[in-house]
Design a protein around this motif. Structure first.
Motif, PDB file in Angstrom:
ATOM      1  N   PRO A  52       0.814  -1.229   0.000  1.00 50.38           N
ATOM      2  CA  PRO A  52       0.000   0.000   0.000  1.00 50.38           C
ATOM      3  C   PRO A  52       0.841   1.269   0.000  1.00 50.38           C
ATOM      4  CG  PRO A  52      -0.037  -1.060   2.153  1.00 50.38           C
ATOM      5  CD  PRO A  52       0.628  -2.017   1.226  1.00 50.38           C
ATOM      6  N   ASP A  53       2.128   1.170   0.357  1.00 51.13           N
ATOM      7  CA  ASP A  53       2.993   2.348   0.367  1.00 51.13           C
ATOM      8  C   ASP A  53       3.739   2.547  -0.950  1.00 51.13           C
ATOM      9  OD1 ASP A  53       2.303   2.892   3.014  1.00 51.13           O
ATOM     10  OD2 ASP A  53       3.820   1.474   3.762  1.00 51.13           O
ATOM     11  N   ASP A  54       3.471   1.662  -1.934  1.00 51.28           N
ATOM     12  CA  ASP A  54       4.131   1.772  -3.233  1.00 51.28           C
ATOM     13  C   ASP A  54       3.499   2.924  -4.018  1.00 51.28           C
ATOM     14  OD1 ASP A  54       5.251   1.522  -5.718  1.00 51.28           O
ATOM     15  OD2 ASP A  54       4.993  -0.655  -5.855  1.00 51.28           O
ATOM     16  N   ILE A  55       4.220   4.037  -4.113  1.00 50.77           N
ATOM     17  CA  ILE A  55       3.679   5.237  -4.752  1.00 50.77           C
ATOM     18  C   ILE A  55       3.385   5.002  -6.231  1.00 50.77           C
ATOM     19  CG2 ILE A  55       4.175   7.650  -5.332  1.00 50.77           C
ATOM     20  CD1 ILE A  55       5.877   7.803  -2.822  1.00 50.77           C
ATOM     21  N   LEU A  56       4.225   4.190  -6.892  1.00 52.75           N
ATOM     22  CA  LEU A  56       4.056   3.962  -8.326  1.00 52.75           C
ATOM     23  C   LEU A  56       2.743   3.244  -8.641  1.00 52.75           C
ATOM     24  CD1 LEU A  56       7.678   2.898  -9.329  1.00 52.75           C
ATOM     25  CD2 LEU A  56       6.581   5.123  -9.671  1.00 52.75           C
ATOM     26  N   ARG A  57       2.209   2.509  -7.673  1.00 52.62           N
ATOM     27  CA  ARG A  57       0.969   1.756  -7.904  1.00 52.62           C
ATOM     28  C   ARG A  57      -0.199   2.339  -7.116  1.00 52.62           C
ATOM     29  NH1 ARG A  57       2.163  -3.297 -10.142  1.00 52.62           N
ATOM     30  NH2 ARG A  57       0.150  -4.097  -9.473  1.00 52.62           N
ATOM     31  N   ALA A  58      -0.002   3.539  -6.594  1.00 50.84           N
ATOM     32  CA  ALA A  58      -1.002   4.136  -5.708  1.00 50.84           C
ATOM     33  C   ALA A  58      -2.336   4.376  -6.400  1.00 50.84           C
ATOM     34  CB  ALA A  58      -0.467   5.446  -5.130  1.00 50.84           C
ATOM     35  N   ASN A  59      -2.306   4.634  -7.711  1.00 46.98           N
ATOM     36  CA  ASN A  59      -3.531   4.946  -8.426  1.00 46.98           C
ATOM     37  C   ASN A  59      -4.241   3.703  -8.978  1.00 46.98           C
ATOM     38  OD1 ASN A  59      -3.255   7.711  -7.984  1.00 46.98           O
ATOM     39  ND2 ASN A  59      -1.893   7.924  -9.765  1.00 46.98           N
ATOM     40  N   ARG A  60      -3.659   2.544  -8.754  1.00 48.22           N
ATOM     41  CA  ARG A  60      -4.270   1.310  -9.233  1.00 48.22           C
ATOM     42  C   ARG A  60      -5.083   0.667  -8.102  1.00 48.22           C
ATOM     43  NH1 ARG A  60       0.374  -1.799 -12.809  1.00 48.22           N
ATOM     44  NH2 ARG A  60       1.033  -0.002 -14.055  1.00 48.22           N
ATOM     45  N   THR A  61      -6.221   0.138  -8.472  1.00 47.38           N
ATOM     46  CA  THR A  61      -7.054  -0.490  -7.454  1.00 47.38           C
ATOM     47  C   THR A  61      -6.414  -1.778  -6.952  1.00 47.38           C
ATOM     48  OG1 THR A  61      -9.207  -1.453  -6.981  1.00 47.38           O
ATOM     49  CG2 THR A  61      -8.396  -1.707  -9.229  1.00 47.38           C
ATOM     50  N   ARG A  62      -6.507  -2.014  -5.672  1.00 49.70           N
ATOM     51  CA  ARG A  62      -5.970  -3.233  -5.078  1.00 49.70           C
ATOM     52  C   ARG A  62      -7.098  -4.223  -4.792  1.00 49.70           C
ATOM     53  NH1 ARG A  62      -4.340  -2.973  -0.283  1.00 49.70           N
ATOM     54  NH2 ARG A  62      -2.841  -4.669  -0.455  1.00 49.70           N
ATOM     55  N   GLU A  63      -8.270  -3.918  -5.231  1.00 49.63           N
ATOM     56  CA  GLU A  63      -9.413  -4.766  -4.935  1.00 49.63           C
ATOM     57  C   GLU A  63     -10.035  -5.324  -6.210  1.00 49.63           C
ATOM     58  OE1 GLU A  63     -12.196  -2.451  -2.793  1.00 49.63           O
ATOM     59  OE2 GLU A  63     -10.946  -2.208  -1.013  1.00 49.63           O
ATOM     60  N   LYS A  64     -10.545  -6.547  -6.080  1.00 53.06           N
ATOM     61  CA  LYS A  64     -11.332  -7.147  -7.153  1.00 53.06           C
ATOM     62  C   LYS A  64     -12.616  -7.655  -6.529  1.00 53.06           C
ATOM     63  CE  LYS A  64      -7.485  -8.575 -10.115  1.00 53.06           C
ATOM     64  NZ  LYS A  64      -6.811  -9.710 -10.816  1.00 53.06           N
ATOM     65  N   THR A  65     -13.714  -7.388  -7.178  1.00 51.23           N
ATOM     66  CA  THR A  65     -15.004  -7.794  -6.631  1.00 51.23           C
ATOM     67  C   THR A  65     -15.654  -8.857  -7.520  1.00 51.23           C
ATOM     68  OG1 THR A  65     -16.157  -6.000  -7.785  1.00 51.23           O
ATOM     69  CG2 THR A  65     -15.392  -5.572  -5.546  1.00 51.23           C
ATOM     70  N   PHE A  66     -16.330  -9.799  -6.872  1.00 46.95           N
ATOM     71  CA  PHE A  66     -17.031 -10.862  -7.576  1.00 46.95           C
ATOM     72  C   PHE A  66     -18.405 -11.019  -6.952  1.00 46.95           C
ATOM     73  CE2 PHE A  66     -12.511 -11.699  -7.803  1.00 46.95           C
ATOM     74  CZ  PHE A  66     -12.308 -12.019  -9.146  1.00 46.95           C
ATOM     75  N   VAL A  67     -19.403 -11.294  -7.788  1.00 53.80           N
ATOM     76  CA  VAL A  67     -20.784 -11.421  -7.322  1.00 53.80           C
ATOM     77  C   VAL A  67     -21.259 -12.858  -7.546  1.00 53.80           C
ATOM     78  CG1 VAL A  67     -23.166 -10.633  -7.592  1.00 53.80           C
ATOM     79  CG2 VAL A  67     -21.276  -9.000  -7.784  1.00 53.80           C
ATOM     80  N   PHE A  68     -21.870 -13.448  -6.537  1.00 49.59           N
ATOM     81  CA  PHE A  68     -22.405 -14.802  -6.605  1.00 49.59           C
ATOM     82  C   PHE A  68     -23.876 -14.778  -6.204  1.00 49.59           C
ATOM     83  CE2 PHE A  68     -17.908 -14.957  -5.738  1.00 49.59           C
ATOM     84  CZ  PHE A  68     -17.438 -15.971  -6.562  1.00 49.59           C
ATOM     85  N   ASP A  69     -24.535 -15.914  -6.319  1.00 52.03           N
ATOM     86  CA  ASP A  69     -25.931 -15.991  -5.862  1.00 52.03           C
ATOM     87  C   ASP A  69     -26.014 -15.874  -4.351  1.00 52.03           C
ATOM     88  OD1 ASP A  69     -27.522 -16.556  -8.363  1.00 52.03           O
ATOM     89  OD2 ASP A  69     -26.073 -18.183  -8.475  1.00 52.03           O
ATOM     90  N   MET A  70     -24.994 -16.392  -3.667  1.00 58.53           N
ATOM     91  CA  MET A  70     -24.917 -16.259  -2.216  1.00 58.53           C
ATOM     92  C   MET A  70     -23.476 -16.448  -1.778  1.00 58.53           C
ATOM     93  SD  MET A  70     -26.894 -19.818  -1.366  1.00 58.53           S
ATOM     94  CE  MET A  70     -28.096 -19.522  -2.667  1.00 58.53           C
ATOM     95  N   VAL A  71     -23.132 -15.827  -0.644  1.00 54.00           N
ATOM     96  CA  VAL A  71     -21.763 -15.895  -0.118  1.00 54.00           C
ATOM     97  C   VAL A  71     -21.826 -16.223   1.364  1.00 54.00           C
ATOM     98  CG1 VAL A  71     -19.647 -14.596   0.345  1.00 54.00           C
ATOM     99  CG2 VAL A  71     -20.858 -14.263  -1.823  1.00 54.00           C
ATOM    100  N   PHE A  72     -20.936 -17.115   1.805  1.00 56.38           N
ATOM    101  CA  PHE A  72     -20.831 -17.473   3.222  1.00 56.38           C
ATOM    102  C   PHE A  72     -19.431 -17.129   3.702  1.00 56.38           C
ATOM    103  CE2 PHE A  72     -23.635 -20.496   1.075  1.00 56.38           C
ATOM    104  CZ  PHE A  72     -24.808 -20.321   1.796  1.00 56.38           C
ATOM    105  N   ASP A  73     -19.341 -16.467   4.850  1.00 55.15           N
ATOM    106  CA  ASP A  73     -18.016 -16.140   5.379  1.00 55.15           C
ATOM    107  C   ASP A  73     -17.494 -17.285   6.236  1.00 55.15           C
ATOM    108  OD1 ASP A  73     -19.311 -15.966   7.826  1.00 55.15           O
ATOM    109  OD2 ASP A  73     -19.358 -13.769   7.838  1.00 55.15           O
ATOM    110  N   ALA A  74     -16.339 -17.083   6.852  1.00 55.56           N
ATOM    111  CA  ALA A  74     -15.678 -18.150   7.614  1.00 55.56           C
ATOM    112  C   ALA A  74     -16.460 -18.557   8.858  1.00 55.56           C
ATOM    113  CB  ALA A  74     -14.270 -17.705   8.008  1.00 55.56           C
ATOM    114  N   LYS A  75     -17.430 -17.752   9.275  1.00 60.89           N
ATOM    115  CA  LYS A  75     -18.218 -18.062  10.468  1.00 60.89           C
ATOM    116  C   LYS A  75     -19.492 -18.841  10.146  1.00 60.89           C
ATOM    117  CE  LYS A  75     -16.605 -13.920  12.927  1.00 60.89           C
ATOM    118  NZ  LYS A  75     -17.030 -12.651  13.589  1.00 60.89           N
TER     119      LYS A  75
END
Length: 313
Positions: A52-75
């Motif tokens: 996150p401190d890499d200035i050269l990549r600061a303007n690039r998104t670090r996130e990718k999003t995916f959509v499913f019919d349903m999602v369950f977390d670790a709990k």
């Protein structure tokens, strides 16, 4: 789904994602989650390699999003996963329809836990059978139900009976109506889910498992539980044919990359068979999910034993 009384009854495919908890090795390594549930249908993935401190990549998104019919977390509990993904299929199977549920993902992601579970935390297999027997008991006295099950593995495109592993490799046959049969497969008739749990646990110990760099107990085969429900009217004057509904519940072998598993020789050959059969399954699902489904697109079920077995779906 397919109606045994005539013609396909296509139902939309449902895709659920489950984020597993960290294992002991990951906790010891002070690993962190990169997958985060957002709402009921979205997962956000963070790239762990980016600084996150890499200035050269600061303007690039670090996130990718995916959509499913349903999602369950670790709990999420086994019950929550079962109720949301599988329970709604039971009424259709009892009525004479076919359905398939399978766990897919890389090796070590918890597929066997989700499908088989443990005595204290039963998975989809046992919870489905428990509710299936309850539904049958609550139905009309005018109908006779027979429930049978078989449990097999597909390893390197060879079929083996997990309830009778000494029977050797079995063959797929197609009858005059186009129905796929497995010659010599053991079918157990019972209405006791606890008895079936013992059979499945015993059968699962017969599965082909080998250690890889990614998982010390990696399943090298697809485990397929077929539950068949046959219903017939008690009234003799009724000439209606018996209805048969089938539910396939499948713990797929883990998809993998040779670079991650460090497989060589026999393990690499196994991985190639696994990935090839998963590719064939993915191609069939893609064709079925496109507009028009099986009526509008050629679906090549013959590319693997697994897809041939599931052809009726």
């Amino acid at each position: 789904m397919k109606d045994q009384r005539g013609g396909p009854r296509v139902q939309q495919l449902t895709v659920a994602l489950r984020i597993r908890p960290m294992n002991e090795a990951e906790i010891d390594d002070e690993a962190s989650f990169i997958a985060h549930k957002l709402g009921k249908q979205m997962v956000v993935l963070m790239d762990p390699t980016e600084d996150p401190d890499d200035i050269l990549r600061a303007n690039r998104t670090r996130e990718k999003t995916f959509v499913f019919d349903m999602v369950f977390d670790a709990k999420a509990t086994q019950e929550e996963v079962y109720v949301s993904t599988t329970k709604t299929l039971i009424d259709g199977v009892i009525a004479g329809y076919n359905a398939t549920v399978f766990a897919y993902g890389p090796t070590g992601t918890g597929k066997t836990y989700t499908m088989l579970g443990m005595d204290s935390e039963p998975g989809i297999y046992i919870q489905t059978l428990n509710d299936l027997f309850k539904c049958i008991e609550a139905t009309s006295d005018n109908v006779i139900y027979t429930v049978s099950m078989s449990y097999l593995e597909i390893y390197n495109e060879l079929i083996r009976d997990l309830l009778n592993p000494t029977s050797g490799y079995l063959e797929l046959r197609e009858d005059s109506r186009g129905n796929i049969q497995i010659t010599g497969i053991t079918e157990v008739s019972t209405n006791n889910a606890l008895e079936i749990m013992h059979l499945l646990t015993k059968g699962n110990k017969q599965r082909t498992q080998e250690p890889t760099a990614a998982n010390k107990t990696s399943s090298r085969s697809h485990a397929v539980l077929q539950v068949k429900v046959k219903q017939k009217c008690r009234v003799k004057e009724n000439n209606e044919e018996a209805r048969v509904g089938r539910l396939f519940m499948i713990d797929l072998a883990g998809s993998e990359r040779a670079s991650q598993t460090q497989n060589k020789g026999k393990r690499m050959k196994e991985g190639a068979h696994i990935n090839r059969s998963l590719l064939a399954l993915g191609n069939c699902i893609t064709a079925l999910s496109e507009k028009g489904g099986i009526r509008a697109h050629f679906v090549n079920f013959r590319d693997s034993k697994l897809t041939r077995l599931l052809k009726v779906y």
